[in-house]
Design an enzyme around this catalytic site. Structure first.
Site, PDB file in Angstrom:
ATOM      1  N   GLU A 211      -5.268 -19.652 -18.361  1.00 53.35           N
ATOM      2  CA  GLU A 211      -5.021 -18.226 -18.086  1.00 53.35           C
ATOM      3  C   GLU A 211      -3.849 -18.183 -17.124  1.00 53.35           C
ATOM      4  O   GLU A 211      -4.008 -18.392 -15.913  1.00 53.35           O
ATOM      5  CB  GLU A 211      -6.267 -17.577 -17.463  1.00 53.35           C
ATOM      6  CG  GLU A 211      -7.482 -17.529 -18.373  1.00 53.35           C
ATOM      7  CD  GLU A 211      -7.387 -16.467 -19.471  1.00 53.35           C
ATOM      8  OE1 GLU A 211      -6.494 -15.597 -19.380  1.00 53.35           O
ATOM      9  OE2 GLU A 211      -8.185 -16.524 -20.413  1.00 53.35           O
ATOM     10  N   CYS A 245      -2.199 -10.735 -12.015  1.00 44.92           N
ATOM     11  CA  CYS A 245      -1.512 -11.405 -13.132  1.00 44.92           C
ATOM     12  C   CYS A 245      -1.001 -10.419 -14.174  1.00 44.92           C
ATOM     13  O   CYS A 245       0.036 -10.647 -14.784  1.00 44.92           O
ATOM     14  CB  CYS A 245      -2.433 -12.430 -13.779  1.00 44.92           C
ATOM     15  SG  CYS A 245      -3.981 -11.726 -14.333  1.00 44.92           S
TER      16      CYS A 245
HETATM   17  P1  NAD Z   1      -1.671 -22.126  -8.757  1.00 41.98           P
HETATM   18  O1  NAD Z   1      -1.407 -22.635 -10.114  1.00 41.98           O
HETATM   19  O2  NAD Z   1      -0.813 -22.529  -7.627  1.00 41.98           O
HETATM   20  O3  NAD Z   1      -3.191 -22.467  -8.287  1.00 41.98           O
HETATM   21  C1  NAD Z   1      -4.301 -22.232  -9.083  1.00 41.98           C
HETATM   22  C2  NAD Z   1      -5.274 -23.365  -8.942  1.00 41.98           C
HETATM   23  O4  NAD Z   1      -4.652 -24.594  -9.251  1.00 41.98           O
HETATM   24  C3  NAD Z   1      -5.837 -23.541  -7.532  1.00 41.98           C
HETATM   25  O5  NAD Z   1      -7.236 -23.736  -7.612  1.00 41.98           O
HETATM   26  C4  NAD Z   1      -5.127 -24.750  -6.998  1.00 41.98           C
HETATM   27  O6  NAD Z   1      -5.896 -25.490  -6.086  1.00 41.98           O
HETATM   28  C5  NAD Z   1      -4.859 -25.552  -8.236  1.00 41.98           C
HETATM   29  N1  NAD Z   1      -3.659 -26.368  -8.109  1.00 41.98           N
HETATM   30  C6  NAD Z   1      -2.488 -26.019  -7.508  1.00 41.98           C
HETATM   31  N2  NAD Z   1      -1.573 -27.018  -7.609  1.00 41.98           N
HETATM   32  C7  NAD Z   1      -2.194 -28.015  -8.294  1.00 41.98           C
HETATM   33  C8  NAD Z   1      -1.791 -29.327  -8.709  1.00 41.98           C
HETATM   34  N3  NAD Z   1      -0.570 -29.806  -8.436  1.00 41.98           N
HETATM   35  N4  NAD Z   1      -2.678 -30.076  -9.381  1.00 41.98           N
HETATM   36  C9  NAD Z   1      -3.903 -29.613  -9.660  1.00 41.98           C
HETATM   37  N5  NAD Z   1      -4.343 -28.387  -9.282  1.00 41.98           N
HETATM   38  C10 NAD Z   1      -3.518 -27.605  -8.603  1.00 41.98           C
HETATM   39  O7  NAD Z   1      -1.637 -20.592  -9.020  1.00 41.98           O
HETATM   40  P2  NAD Z   1      -1.662 -19.463  -7.982  1.00 41.98           P
HETATM   41  O8  NAD Z   1      -0.386 -19.410  -7.237  1.00 41.98           O
HETATM   42  O9  NAD Z   1      -2.919 -19.534  -7.193  1.00 41.98           O
HETATM   43  O10 NAD Z   1      -1.757 -18.180  -8.946  1.00 41.98           O
HETATM   44  C11 NAD Z   1      -0.641 -17.419  -9.306  1.00 41.98           C
HETATM   45  C12 NAD Z   1      -0.371 -17.499 -10.777  1.00 41.98           C
HETATM   46  O11 NAD Z   1      -1.564 -17.387 -11.507  1.00 41.98           O
HETATM   47  C13 NAD Z   1       0.514 -16.359 -11.267  1.00 41.98           C
HETATM   48  O12 NAD Z   1       1.427 -16.857 -12.202  1.00 41.98           O
HETATM   49  C14 NAD Z   1      -0.464 -15.420 -11.946  1.00 41.98           C
HETATM   50  O13 NAD Z   1       0.111 -14.599 -12.918  1.00 41.98           O
HETATM   51  C15 NAD Z   1      -1.429 -16.399 -12.517  1.00 41.98           C
HETATM   52  N6  NAD Z   1      -2.713 -15.754 -12.754  1.00 41.98           N
HETATM   53  C16 NAD Z   1      -3.134 -15.596 -14.037  1.00 41.98           C
HETATM   54  C17 NAD Z   1      -4.329 -14.945 -14.287  1.00 41.98           C
HETATM   55  C18 NAD Z   1      -4.838 -14.749 -15.677  1.00 41.98           C
HETATM   56  O14 NAD Z   1      -6.008 -14.390 -15.819  1.00 41.98           O
HETATM   57  N7  NAD Z   1      -4.055 -14.974 -16.710  1.00 41.98           N
HETATM   58  C19 NAD Z   1      -5.098 -14.477 -13.214  1.00 41.98           C
HETATM   59  C20 NAD Z   1      -4.626 -14.676 -11.930  1.00 41.98           C
HETATM   60  C21 NAD Z   1      -3.441 -15.323 -11.692  1.00 41.98           C
END
Ligand code: NAD
Length: 458
Positions: A211, A245
């Site tokens: 997502e 998002c």
């Molecule tokens: P992110 O990808 O930085 O983090 C999300 C999760 O991934 C966290 O639990 C984090 O601990 C983990 N993570 C981060 N870096 C990692 C790595 N190198 N290896 C493994 N795991 C890792 O995302 P964010 O900044 O928290 O969220 C923002 C993004 O998420 C935006 O692009 C937004 O549009 C998207 N988003 C999408 C939805 C949806 O339902 N489609 C909902 C909310 C947010």
């Protein structure tokens, strides 16, 4: 080599293999338990989210807890129907027989949540996984540490870790977790990290739901109800300070309509957040200093027509409108994910559609118009996850519609029955009778048998 979470995952797999989580009564009672646990601790959930980014209790109820309660109740009510086998046509080849599609849980699932709707994005996929009869490990985002903490405390002290467990942590913990074999990984977050998740999952051939995000446009046509469009865009863009998002990322609008739209947006911002949005209880803060710095760099002072102010100590950025934005501006090169709304003009709908299509497929798209021909044209020509005509963001609140992206904005979907299906395998089964066996199946292959086979199969 042993890794940190191997025992937790192994224990969940062993528990799953006992078959306990598959029982309908078990699924229902645990969903009810989760519902009442959150209800009984609602005050603590509100406190935690306020500490993370000053999100109000009202918004938290409407956009997080209320949605979770609804999803749990829906699953409990519809589980007998969802878990039942579906009768399918059998066809001549297997005549006489009866065909069924039988849902079964996948096993041990991992849910990796994002911080922007910390409760919903961690708990909702887990509800679907539990409803489908799986065991679940949730890894909430470390960026919203208070909400991660309260979820872990509440769930881990009330559920058997072999069935449902929260593991807190950041990149290090997620990397260690991903070394284990799961039967499904459900990830919400950025596309960049989505690639890391998919790569890790491929090592075990684990299916993933991603997502993700992206730049979701709102297209405003000249015949739109501008006042209503402004009201609904201000809602969808500035709720959670733009950290949504599916928030409209940018506006595409005809020149003649633009000035009226800007005036209405300005009025609406004052109407809902007052003249000083920093004092508005309905306006959240930016989650981290890093995101605050990234966002303030996107504010080009020469293009600000509303807002533009920020206060670093409070991680506050005012609802901001940028006018005369071009496709090459910095603000158009990344998903904004904050309270900054750029306005891009267009002369011709075909050109606007081409520009959107040159970019990655958006997670959402919004059209403001009364003209069915234009609406159909946009929907037909642009691929996007989901969207609304004449409104923003609330399509995700309809559990009868799947929620998910397409292409770079994600793969797979959930909510309601779609979430149940995402965490299930649909097993094909044909029951045959022993009454007779069609002779044409067996050698010797005579000309007459060949003719009959051709006649029957077409
Ligand atoms: P992110 O990808 O930085 O983090 C999300 C999760 O991934 C966290 O639990 C984090 O601990 C983990 N993570 C981060 N870096 C990692 C790595 N190198 N290896 C493994 N795991 C890792 O995302 P964010 O900044 O928290 O969220 C923002 C993004 O998420 C935006 O692009 C937004 O549009 C998207 N988003 C999408 C939805 C949806 O339902 N489609 C909902 C909310 C947010």
């Amino acid at each position: 080599m042993k890794n940190r979470f191997e025992k937790t995952v192994d224990n969940q797999r062993r528990y799953f293999n006992t078959g306990k989580s598959k029982e309908l009564s078990f699924r229902k009672s645990n969903l009810k338990k989760l519902h009442s646990l959150i209800k009984n601790n609602e005050g603590l959930f509100y406190e935690a989210i306020y500490k993370d980014f000053k999100k109000s209790a009202y918004d938290t109820y409407l956009t997080e807890l209320g949605i979770i309660y609804h999803e749990i109740k829906l699953a409990i009510k519809r589980l007998p129907q969802w878990t039942g086998r579906q009768k399918k046509n059998t066809g001549l080849i297997n005549f006489p027989g009866r065909s069924y599609l039988v849902p079964e849980p996948l096993g041990t699932c991992l849910v990796i949540g994002a911080w922007n709707y910390p409760y919903q994005l961690s708990i909702l996929p887990a509800v679907s996984a539990m409803a489908a009869g799986n065991t679940v490990i949730i890894k909430p985002s470390e960026l919203a540490k208070n909400t991660s903490g309260i979820m872990a405390k509440t769930i881990n002290s009330n559920f058997d870790p072999e069935f449902l467990h929260i593991i807190e942590g950041g990149v290090e913990e997620t990397t260690a977790l991903l070394k284990n074999k799961f039967d499904k990984i459900f990830y919400t977050g950025s596309s960049a990290v989505g690639k890391i998740i998919m790569k890790a999952a491929s090592g075990h051939l684990t299916p993933v739901v991603l997502e993700l995000g992206g730049k979701s446009p709102a297209i405003i046509m000249e015949d739109a109800n501008i006042k209503m469009a402004a009201k609904r865009i201000v809602y969808g863009k500035f709720i959670n300070a733009g950290q949504t998002c599916v928030a409209p990322d940018y506006i595409l609008i005809k020149k003649e309509t633009k000035e009226r739209f800007i005036e209405e947006v300005k009025k609406q911002i004052i109407e809902v957040h007052g003249k000083n949005p920093i004092d508005s209880e309905a306006f959240a803060r930016i989650i981290t200093q890093k995101h605050f710095n990234r966002l303030t760099k996107l504010i080009d002072g020469s293009k600000v027509v509303a807002g533009g102010k920020y206060v670093e100590e409070d991680k506050f950025i005012a609802p901001t409108l940028l006018d005369n934005v071009g496709w090459d501006d910095a603000v158009m090169q990344q998903e904004i994910f904050g309270p900054i709304l750029p306005i891009v003009e267009f002369d011709n709908l075909d050109d606007a559609i081409s520009k959107v299509k040159e970019r990655d497929k958006p997670l959402a798209l919004y059209i403001f118009s009364k003209n069915t021909k234009d609406i159909n044209k946009i929907c037909k020509e642009i691929s996007f996850g989901g969207g609304m005509i004449n409104d923003t963001i609330l399509h995700l609140a309809n559990a009868d519609l799947p929620f998910g992206g397409v292409g770079y904005s994600g793969m797979g979907n959930y909510h309601g029955k779609f979430g149940f299906d995402t965490f299930s395998h649909h097993k094909s089964l044909i029951y045959k009778t022993n009454l007779f066996e069609p002779f044409i199946k067996f050698p010797p292959y005579t000309k007459i048998k060949f003719k009959i086979a051709k006649l029957l199969m077409g």
